[in-house]
Design an enzyme around this catalytic site. Structure first.
Site, PDB file in Angstrom:
ATOM      1  N   LYS A   1       0.856  -1.199   0.000  1.00 27.86           N
ATOM      2  CA  LYS A   1       0.000   0.000   0.000  1.00 27.86           C
ATOM      3  C   LYS A   1       0.885   1.239   0.000  1.00 27.86           C
ATOM      4  O   LYS A   1       1.554   1.541   0.986  1.00 27.86           O
ATOM      5  CB  LYS A   1      -0.912   0.046   1.234  1.00 27.86           C
ATOM      6  CG  LYS A   1      -1.966   1.147   1.059  1.00 27.86           C
ATOM      7  CD  LYS A   1      -2.558   1.657   2.334  1.00 27.86           C
ATOM      8  CE  LYS A   1      -1.834   2.794   2.973  1.00 27.86           C
ATOM      9  NZ  LYS A   1      -1.755   4.061   2.215  1.00 27.86           N
TER      10      LYS A   1
ATOM     11  N   SER B   1       5.303   7.102  10.538  1.00 30.28           N
ATOM     12  CA  SER B   1       5.385   7.759  11.840  1.00 30.28           C
ATOM     13  C   SER B   1       5.360   6.746  12.984  1.00 30.28           C
ATOM     14  O   SER B   1       4.843   5.631  12.844  1.00 30.28           O
ATOM     15  CB  SER B   1       4.203   8.714  11.998  1.00 30.28           C
ATOM     16  OG  SER B   1       2.993   7.984  11.943  1.00 30.28           O
ATOM     17  N   THR B   2       5.893   7.160  14.111  1.00 25.94           N
ATOM     18  CA  THR B   2       5.877   6.307  15.303  1.00 25.94           C
ATOM     19  C   THR B   2       4.433   6.024  15.731  1.00 25.94           C
ATOM     20  O   THR B   2       4.103   4.912  16.164  1.00 25.94           O
ATOM     21  CB  THR B   2       6.689   6.987  16.421  1.00 25.94           C
ATOM     22  OG1 THR B   2       8.042   7.081  15.957  1.00 25.94           O
ATOM     23  CG2 THR B   2       6.673   6.188  17.715  1.00 25.94           C
TER      24      THR B   2
ATOM     25  N   VAL C   1       1.719   5.715  13.866  1.00 24.20           N
ATOM     26  CA  VAL C   1       1.105   4.656  13.047  1.00 24.20           C
ATOM     27  C   VAL C   1       1.818   3.325  13.287  1.00 24.20           C
ATOM     28  O   VAL C   1       1.187   2.264  13.301  1.00 24.20           O
ATOM     29  CB  VAL C   1       1.069   5.049  11.553  1.00 24.20           C
ATOM     30  CG1 VAL C   1       0.610   3.892  10.692  1.00 24.20           C
ATOM     31  CG2 VAL C   1       0.132   6.236  11.358  1.00 24.20           C
TER      32      VAL C   1
ATOM     33  N   GLU D   1      10.163   1.020  10.593  1.00 24.05           N
ATOM     34  CA  GLU D   1      11.159   2.095  10.436  1.00 24.05           C
ATOM     35  C   GLU D   1      10.394   3.396  10.676  1.00 24.05           C
ATOM     36  O   GLU D   1       9.607   3.804   9.840  1.00 24.05           O
ATOM     37  CB  GLU D   1      11.771   2.001   9.033  1.00 24.05           C
ATOM     38  CG  GLU D   1      13.117   2.657   8.931  1.00 24.05           C
ATOM     39  CD  GLU D   1      13.002   4.089   8.455  1.00 24.05           C
ATOM     40  OE1 GLU D   1      12.756   4.960   9.328  1.00 24.05           O
ATOM     41  OE2 GLU D   1      13.141   4.327   7.256  1.00 24.05           O
TER      42      GLU D   1
ATOM     43  N   CYS E   1      13.315  10.777   7.247  1.00 29.14           N
ATOM     44  CA  CYS E   1      13.302  10.307   8.645  1.00 29.14           C
ATOM     45  C   CYS E   1      14.657  10.468   9.304  1.00 29.14           C
ATOM     46  O   CYS E   1      14.750  10.601  10.517  1.00 29.14           O
ATOM     47  CB  CYS E   1      12.875   8.849   8.684  1.00 29.14           C
ATOM     48  SG  CYS E   1      13.942   7.794   7.714  1.00 29.14           S
TER      49      CYS E   1
ATOM     50  N   GLU F   1       9.749  15.392  15.613  1.00 29.93           N
ATOM     51  CA  GLU F   1      10.116  15.253  14.200  1.00 29.93           C
ATOM     52  C   GLU F   1       9.245  16.243  13.417  1.00 29.93           C
ATOM     53  O   GLU F   1       8.025  16.100  13.355  1.00 29.93           O
ATOM     54  CB  GLU F   1       9.824  13.827  13.740  1.00 29.93           C
ATOM     55  CG  GLU F   1      10.183  13.603  12.298  1.00 29.93           C
ATOM     56  CD  GLU F   1       9.986  12.163  11.853  1.00 29.93           C
ATOM     57  OE1 GLU F   1       8.863  11.648  11.933  1.00 29.93           O
ATOM     58  OE2 GLU F   1      10.981  11.553  11.415  1.00 29.93           O
TER      59      GLU F   1
HETATM   60  N1  LIG Z   1       9.871   7.599   8.994  1.00 31.53           N
HETATM   61  C1  LIG Z   1       9.525   8.196   7.899  1.00 31.53           C
HETATM   62  O1  LIG Z   1      10.161   8.047   6.903  1.00 31.53           O
HETATM   63  C2  LIG Z   1       8.284   8.992   7.855  1.00 31.53           C
HETATM   64  C3  LIG Z   1       7.817   9.698   8.938  1.00 31.53           C
HETATM   65  N2  LIG Z   1       6.685  10.424   8.813  1.00 31.53           N
HETATM   66  C4  LIG Z   1       6.249  11.217   9.974  1.00 31.53           C
HETATM   67  O2  LIG Z   1       4.874  11.029  10.147  1.00 31.53           O
HETATM   68  C5  LIG Z   1       4.227  12.283  10.103  1.00 31.53           C
HETATM   69  C6  LIG Z   1       2.872  12.091   9.523  1.00 31.53           C
HETATM   70  O3  LIG Z   1       2.979  11.693   8.167  1.00 31.53           O
HETATM   71  P1  LIG Z   1       1.980  10.636   7.587  1.00 31.53           P
HETATM   72  O4  LIG Z   1       1.958  10.643   6.138  1.00 31.53           O
HETATM   73  O5  LIG Z   1       0.671  10.847   8.264  1.00 31.53           O
HETATM   74  O6  LIG Z   1       2.691   9.281   8.042  1.00 31.53           O
HETATM   75  P2  LIG Z   1       2.003   7.949   8.416  1.00 31.53           P
HETATM   76  O7  LIG Z   1       2.845   7.230   9.369  1.00 31.53           O
HETATM   77  O8  LIG Z   1       0.590   8.199   8.760  1.00 31.53           O
HETATM   78  O9  LIG Z   1       1.967   7.195   6.978  1.00 31.53           O
HETATM   79  C7  LIG Z   1       2.766   6.134   6.578  1.00 31.53           C
HETATM   80  C8  LIG Z   1       1.916   5.064   5.899  1.00 31.53           C
HETATM   81  O10 LIG Z   1       1.072   4.430   6.862  1.00 31.53           O
HETATM   82  C9  LIG Z   1      -0.264   4.454   6.410  1.00 31.53           C
HETATM   83  N3  LIG Z   1      -1.188   4.431   7.551  1.00 31.53           N
HETATM   84  C10 LIG Z   1      -1.750   5.479   8.199  1.00 31.53           C
HETATM   85  N4  LIG Z   1      -2.551   5.029   9.190  1.00 31.53           N
HETATM   86  C11 LIG Z   1      -2.497   3.676   9.173  1.00 31.53           C
HETATM   87  C12 LIG Z   1      -3.092   2.644   9.944  1.00 31.53           C
HETATM   88  N5  LIG Z   1      -3.923   2.903  10.949  1.00 31.53           N
HETATM   89  N6  LIG Z   1      -2.793   1.362   9.653  1.00 31.53           N
HETATM   90  C13 LIG Z   1      -1.954   1.065   8.647  1.00 31.53           C
HETATM   91  N7  LIG Z   1      -1.376   2.000   7.873  1.00 31.53           N
HETATM   92  C14 LIG Z   1      -1.629   3.293   8.122  1.00 31.53           C
HETATM   93  C15 LIG Z   1      -0.328   5.709   5.573  1.00 31.53           C
HETATM   94  O11 LIG Z   1      -1.483   5.725   4.796  1.00 31.53           O
HETATM   95  P3  LIG Z   1      -1.974   7.096   4.109  1.00 31.53           P
HETATM   96  O12 LIG Z   1      -1.414   6.975   2.772  1.00 31.53           O
HETATM   97  O13 LIG Z   1      -3.436   7.115   4.118  1.00 31.53           O
HETATM   98  O14 LIG Z   1      -1.418   8.204   4.917  1.00 31.53           O
HETATM   99  C16 LIG Z   1       0.979   5.606   4.827  1.00 31.53           C
HETATM  100  O15 LIG Z   1       0.886   4.685   3.760  1.00 31.53           O
HETATM  101  C17 LIG Z   1       5.140  13.171   9.286  1.00 31.53           C
HETATM  102  O16 LIG Z   1       4.944  14.511   9.556  1.00 31.53           O
HETATM  103  C18 LIG Z   1       6.469  12.699   9.761  1.00 31.53           C
HETATM  104  O17 LIG Z   1       6.808  13.308  10.974  1.00 31.53           O
HETATM  105  C19 LIG Z   1       5.996  10.467   7.647  1.00 31.53           C
HETATM  106  C20 LIG Z   1       6.414   9.801   6.547  1.00 31.53           C
HETATM  107  C21 LIG Z   1       7.644   9.040   6.558  1.00 31.53           C
HETATM  108  C1  LIG Z   2      20.628   5.564   5.315  1.00 34.91           C
HETATM  109  C2  LIG Z   2      19.561   5.157   4.396  1.00 34.91           C
HETATM  110  C3  LIG Z   2      19.025   6.194   3.421  1.00 34.91           C
HETATM  111  C4  LIG Z   2      17.643   5.845   3.008  1.00 34.91           C
HETATM  112  C5  LIG Z   2      16.907   7.037   2.501  1.00 34.91           C
HETATM  113  C6  LIG Z   2      15.471   6.778   2.403  1.00 34.91           C
HETATM  114  C7  LIG Z   2      14.687   7.545   3.373  1.00 34.91           C
HETATM  115  C8  LIG Z   2      14.101   6.981   4.398  1.00 34.91           C
HETATM  116  C9  LIG Z   2      13.079   7.657   5.241  1.00 34.91           C
HETATM  117  O1  LIG Z   2      12.911   8.874   5.206  1.00 34.91           O
HETATM  118  O2  LIG Z   2      12.370   6.903   5.922  1.00 34.91           O
END
Ligand SMILES: NC(=O)C1=CN([C@@H]2O[C@H](COP(=O)(O)OP(=O)(O)OC[C@H]3O[C@@H](n4cnc5c(N)ncnc54)[C@H](OP(=O)(O)O)[C@@H]3O)[C@@H](O)[C@H]2O)C=CC1
Ligand SMILES: CCCCCC/C=C/C(=O)O
Length: 495
Positions: free
Chosen positions: A186, A240-241, A243, A262, A296, A393
Site C-alpha cells: 500500500k 510515523s511512530t 502509526v 522504520e 526520517c 520530528e
Molecule cells: N519515517 C519516515 O520516513 C516517515 C515519517 N513520517 C512522519 O509522520 C508524520 C505524519 O505523516 P503521515 O503521512 O501521516 O505518516 P504515516 O505514518 O501516517 O503514513 C505512513 C503510511 O502508513 C499508512 N497508515 C496510516 N494510518 C495507518 C493505519 N492505521 N494502519 C496502517 N497503515 C496506516 C499511511 O497511509 P496514508 O497513505 O493514508 O497516509 C501511509 O501509507 C510526518 O509529519 C512525519 O513526521 C511520515 C512519513 C515518513
Molecule cells: C541511510 C539510508 C538512506 C535511506 C533514505 C530513504 C529515506 C528513508 C526515510 O525517510 O524513511
C-alpha cells in the site's frame, strides 16, 4: 522563488489497483485525488482500495505463495527476472522521476540521479543475493545432527510513506521478491503513482501474477486492513511512530505477525571545534534541508562547539539563504514544495512554536509565494533541548542550532531524545570520533559525511525509531524464517 513558465505534467498512465496481475477498479468504485503540491491542483484520480480490495490482493498473494511458481523457482531464476525489472526501471527513469516529482514535490533532478537509479540498484543488489541464501550445519551435542534452512516468510504486506515513493517501494519489495515471498503493497495516499507504474514494469519483466500487488488507498482503511489481515505473514512499514504503534496493535489483535518498523527520528549532528567549518556547514545543510527536510534521518538538531559556533552560524545562514526554493521540475531549484497542505501547515506551526517558545529565527520562517506548499529553509538559534522544535520530528526544512562546550555534554544532549535513527559527527580527532560514534544510541552514525548510504548499508532504529532493518543482508533476514531440521546420527566416532 522560481515557478515561472508552464508547469510540466507527466503522462499519468496507471491509476487503478494492481491485483493478480491486472489493473482493476476498486470494488467500491471509489477514487481519490492525488494532488500536485506545486499548486494544490489535482493530478489524477486514483482507485481507492479498502478492506475488500486488500482481501482480494492478499488472496491472490496467498495463492501465488502457496501454489505459484515464484517461491518454487530457483533463486537464480528469480534474480534474472529481478534484473530485468531493474533494467526496465532504468529505461523508464524519466517517467518515474517525473511521477515522484509531481506527486511529492521532490526535485526532478534528484529523482533522476538518486531515487530512480537507487531503486534499480536495490533490485539488483537483492537479485544478486537471491541464489546465496544459506543456512548452517548443526553439529549437535547429542546423537543428532541438523541444518538450518531459511525459507521465505510468506505473504508480506508493505506500507510505505510519501517522502521517497519509488525508493521505499524498492526497499520493501526487493528483499521480499529475492527470497520468494509474495507482496501486497500500500503506497501512501499522497504518492501512489510510481508504485503503480512499477507494478506494470514488474509484469513486463516476468514477475508472475499475484506475486506483487499494489493497492493505493487510505491508512485507516486499506493500511489497517493489511496490518490486521490473518493471512499476511509480515508487515514491512516505514512511517510515523504513531502509526507504527497502531500496526503493532493490529498485529497483536490479529495473527501476531512479525513487523519491521522504520519510524520517526530527530537526529543530532554534532560538530566539533576542529572541524572544517565549510565542510560542516555543507553537511548541516544536507542533514537538515535534503528533500525539504522530509526524511526520517534528517539531522535537524545541530550541535556546534562554542569555538566555531559564530563562524558556523554566519555560514549556515548564508548557505540557507542561497538555496533556491521553487518548482522541482526546474534544474536550478534546490528545494521544492512540502508534500501536501497538512504537512505544510504542520511545519509552519512548528516554526510558530519555535518563535513563541523563545528561539531566535536566524533565517527563513515563512512560506514562499502564495501558491503551493513552499517553505523557506529555516534556522533557529537559542534553541533549548526541551522546546518542541528540538524534540519533535518536524519533517520540514527547519534546523535547530545549539551550542555546546564538552564532548560529554554533546553526547548527553544528542541522546536526550525518544528517537534513535541516525546521527552525524564532524571532527578530525579519531578519539572523539570513536567516543561519540559508540556513545550515541542510533542505528547509523555518519562521521564527516551525512546521508551516505547504499543498498549494502543496513539501517534501522534504536528506541522509538522502531526495529528491524532496511537495506543490506539484514533486510533479507527480515523476510526469511529459519527452520532447524534434525536427524538422528548412528555410529558416529565422536559427538
Ligand atoms: N519515517 C519516515 O520516513 C516517515 C515519517 N513520517 C512522519 O509522520 C508524520 C505524519 O505523516 P503521515 O503521512 O501521516 O505518516 P504515516 O505514518 O501516517 O503514513 C505512513 C503510511 O502508513 C499508512 N497508515 C496510516 N494510518 C495507518 C493505519 N492505521 N494502519 C496502517 N497503515 C496506516 C499511511 O497511509 P496514508 O497513505 O493514508 O497516509 C501511509 O501509507 C510526518 O509529519 C512525519 O513526521 C511520515 C512519513 C515518513
Ligand atoms: C541511510 C539510508 C538512506 C535511506 C533514505 C530513504 C529515506 C528513508 C526515510 O525517510 O524513511
Amino acid at each position: 522563488m522560481s515557478t515561472e513558465g508552464k508547469m510540466k505534467m507527466p503522462d499519468i498512465k496507471f491509476t487503478k489497483l494492481f491485483i493478480d496481475g491486472e489493473f482493476v477498479d476498486a470494488i467500491s468504485g471509489k477514487t481519490f485525488e492525488t494532488i500536485d503540491p506545486r499548486s494544490g491542483e489535482v493530478i489524477a484520480r486514483v482507485a481507492e482500495g479498502d478492506m475488500a480490495d486488500i482481501n482480494l490482493a492478499v488472496k491472490s498473494a496467498r495463492e501465488a505463495f502457496d501454489h505459484g511458481e515464484w517461491p518454487r523457482m530457483s533463486g537464480a531464476q528469480r534474480g534474472r527476472i529481478m534484473m530485468r525489472f531493474a533494467d526496465l526501471i532504468d529505461e523508464h527513469t524519466d517517467e518515474l522521476a517525473a511521477l515522484d516529482a509531481i506527486d511529492a514535490g521532490k526535485l526532478l533532478s534528484m529523482c533522476k540521479i538518486a531515487d530512480v537509479p537507487g531503486s534499480a540498484g536495490n533490485l539488483r543488489y537483492y537479485a544478486g543475493a537471491a541464489d546465496k541464501i544459506h543456512g548452517e550445519t548443526l553439529k549437535m551435542t547429542m546423537n543428532y545432527q541438523g541444518y538450518t534452512l531459511k525459507e521465505p516468510i510468506g505473504v508480506v504486506g508493505g506500507i510505505i510513506p510519501w517522502n521517497f515513493p519509488i525508493f521505499m517501494f524498492s526497499m520493501k519489495v526487493s528483499p521480499a521478491l529475492a527470497v520468494g515471498c509474495t507482496i501486497v503493497l500500500k503506497p501512501a495516499e499522497q504518492t501512489p503513482l510510481s508504485a503503480l507504474y512499477c507494478a506494470h514494469l514488474a509484469k513486463e519483466a516476468g514477475i508472475p501474477d499475484g506475486v506483487l500487488n499494489v493497492v493505493p488507498g487510505f491508512g485507516s482503511t486499506a493500511g489497517s486492513a493489511l496490518a490486521s489481515h490473518m493471512d499476511v505473514d509480515k508487515i514491512l512499514f516505514t512511517g510515523s511512530t504513531e502509526v507504527g504503534r497502531k500496526i503493532m496493535e493490529a498485529s497483536a489483535r490479529s495473527n501476531l505477525k512479525p513487523l519491521s518498523l522504520e519510524l520517526g527520528g530527530k537526529s543530532p549532528l554534532v560538530i566539533f571545534d576542529d572541524a572544517d567549518v565549510d565542510m560542516a556547514t555543507n553537511l548541516a545543510q544536507i542533514a537538515s534541508f535534503t528533500n525539504k527536510g522530509e526524511i526520517c534521518i534528517a539531522g535537524s538538531r545541530v550541535f556546534v562547539q562554542e569555538g566555531i559556533y559564530d563562524e558556523f552560524l554566519k555560514k549556515a545562514v548564508e548557505k540557507a539563504e542561497s538555496l533556491k526554493v521553487g518548482d522541482p521540475f526546474h534544474v536550478d531549484t534546490n528545494q521544492g514544495p512540502q508534500v501536501d497542505k497538512i504537512q505544510f501547515q504542520k511545519v509552519l506551526s512548528y516554526i510558530e512554536s519555535g518563535r513563541t517558545d523563545g528561539a531566535t529565527l536566524a533565517t527563513g520562517g515563512s512560506r514562499c509565494g502564495d501558491k503551493g506548499y513552499y517553505i523557506q529553509p529555516t534556522i533557529f538559534t537559542d534553541v533549548k533541548d526541551d522546546m518542541m522544535i528540538a524534540k519533535d520530528e518536524i519533517f520540514g526544512p527547519v534546523m535547530s542550532l545549539m551550542k555546546f562546550k564538552t564532548t560529554e555534554e554533546a553526547i548527553e544532549r544528542a541522546n536526550d531524545t525518544k528517537y534513535g535513527l541516525a546521527a552525524g559527527v564532524v571532527t578530525n580527532d579519531i578519539n572523539i570520533m570513536n567516543q561519540v560514534s559508540r556513545s550515541i544510541r542510533a542505528g547509523v552514525i555518519w562521521v564527516n559525511c551525512y546521508l551516505a548510504s547504499g543498498p549494502d548499508c543496513p539501517f534501522g532504529g534504536y528506541k522509538m525509531s522502531g526495529f528491524g532493518s532496511d537495506q543490506g543482508m539484514d533486510a533479507l533476514d527480515g523476510v526469511l524464517k529459519k527452520k532447524s531440521i534434525v536427524t538422528p546420527i548412528y555410529k558416529t566416532p565422536w559427538l
